[in-house]
Scaffold this active site. Structure first.
Site, PDB file in Angstrom:
ATOM      1  N   CYS A 288       1.277 -11.223  -9.316  1.00 23.17           N
ATOM      2  CA  CYS A 288      -0.155 -11.472  -9.158  1.00 23.17           C
ATOM      3  C   CYS A 288      -0.588 -12.544 -10.158  1.00 23.17           C
ATOM      4  O   CYS A 288      -0.442 -12.352 -11.370  1.00 23.17           O
ATOM      5  CB  CYS A 288      -0.950 -10.194  -9.404  1.00 23.17           C
ATOM      6  SG  CYS A 288      -2.724 -10.514  -9.473  1.00 23.17           S
TER       7      CYS A 288
ATOM      8  N   GLY B  25      -8.466  -9.185  -9.539  1.00 21.35           N
ATOM      9  CA  GLY B  25      -8.073  -8.679 -10.860  1.00 21.35           C
ATOM     10  C   GLY B  25      -7.510  -7.277 -10.854  1.00 21.35           C
ATOM     11  O   GLY B  25      -7.654  -6.543 -11.848  1.00 21.35           O
TER      12      GLY B  25
END
Ligand SMILES: Cc1cc2nc3c(=O)[nH]c(=O)nc-3n(C[C@H](O)[C@H](O)[C@H](O)COP(=O)(O)O)c2cc1C
Length: 306
Positions: A129, A70
């Protein structure tokens, strides 16, 4: 035999440490540089301090790693000390690739501008991502968005080469690669992780706290090879091949598909930083055994026989 030129940067060999693996502290990057990597990449830096996702964030699967870390970051304004230490890398003669992300194009530009002031050898845009709540890979899913992002970063990056890191989570990877090249990207990286999931069947719920994650390591390699191969036929800028490289033979495969540089990430977690030396030794052996003299002769040769 292994020396390569990448966007005007001289690398003693074509390997580079991928972003997010041991790239969090200056000291770990220095250790990797000393272990024989041709270049090292920082963990991606974001606009504001952020803790990332809750645990579990990384799990081992039989075929690779699944992560939803994250994008934790101290935020660029808190990075000054690290950047001072990173100047040591210049003394080691190993190029440092900075990596940035943002949740908007404006944030990417803000962080890229700050990073470029610290004069890394190149900057990479983590526009792919798959594990961020704002949809971190959306910047690499549309040719228009990717073009805007690269153009705006190029406006502030001066002479520092810009690498666009592409996503395998779209069928438009060639279009996005072409758009990045048209927008002035100096190189592409193919690929970031593949969106994936694992379920604990006893608990009857996804294993990762964030549920979905990015698949890396050996399972990703054939996907990476296909993406590199396809991109090589559509762009003329150099490509960093990345995703599942664990050996010299894998690195040679990436080069034959069209990569100039090979990123190594997850395998370093399993095998340690000695892996870079091992990959280079295996590459040298293969090159000699197959009658070549220089690693550059291998770039894209699979296209000649395909
Ligand atoms: C734990 C972990 C953290 C990562 N963090 C980042 C990151 O911060 N920025 C980025 O661009 N890629 C990040 N990646 C993706 C890697 O840089 C690399 O592109 C991907 O893992 C595929 O290469 P590999 O199979 O050799 O690991 C991360 C990967 C892993 C496994």
């Amino acid at each position: 035999m292994l020396k390569v030129d990448f966007c005007g940067i001289r690398l003693k060999n074509p390997t580079r440490l991928a972003s997010g693996i041991l790239g969090v502290t200056a000291q770990s990057l220095i250790r990797v540089a000393r272990s024989g990597a041709g270049a090292v990449t920082m963990k991606s830096v974001g606009p504001k301090e952020r803790e990332g996702h809750n645990n579990p964030t990384v799990i081992d699967l039989e075929c690779g790693l699944l992560n939803a870390v994250g994008l934790p970051t101290p935020g660029y304004k808190n990075m000054e000390e690290e950047m001072e230490e990173l100047k040591e890398l210049k003394k080691l003669d190993v190029p440092l690739i900075g990596s940035v992300y943002g949740t908007t194009v404006g944030e990417f530009v803000e962080v890229a501008q700050w990073l470029c002031d610290h004069r890394p050898s190149a900057i990479e845009l983590d526009m792919s991502c798959p594990n961020a709540e704002w949809g971190g890979s959306v910047f690499a899913h549309s040719a228009e968005v990717a073009k805007e992002l690269v153009e705006k970063v190029k406006n502030v990056s001066g002479k520092i080469p810009v690498i666009a890191k592409l996503s395998p989570n779209t069928h438009l990877i060639n279009e996005v690669g072409i758009a990045c090249e048209e927008a002035g990207a100096d190189a592409l990286c193919a690929i970031n992780t593949l969106s994936a999931m694992s379920i604990n069947i006893e608990a009857k719920r996804p294993v990762l706290h964030f549920k979905r994650g990015g698949l890396s390591g050996p399972a990703l390699k054939p996907v990476a090879v296909r993406c590199i191969y396809d991109l090589f036929e559509h762009v003329s800028i150099p490509i960093i091949g990345e995703g599942g490289c664990t050996s010299g033979r894998d690195a040679i495969e990436f080069l034959q598909a069209g990569a100039t540089v090979v990123g190594v990430g997850s395998a370093v977690r399993y095998e340690g930083i000695e892996l870079f030396g091992k990959i280079c030794d295996e590459m040298k052996k293969w090159i000699k055994q197959n009658g070549y003299t220089n690693v550059k002769q291998l770039v894209g040769i699979a296209h000649e026989n395909g």
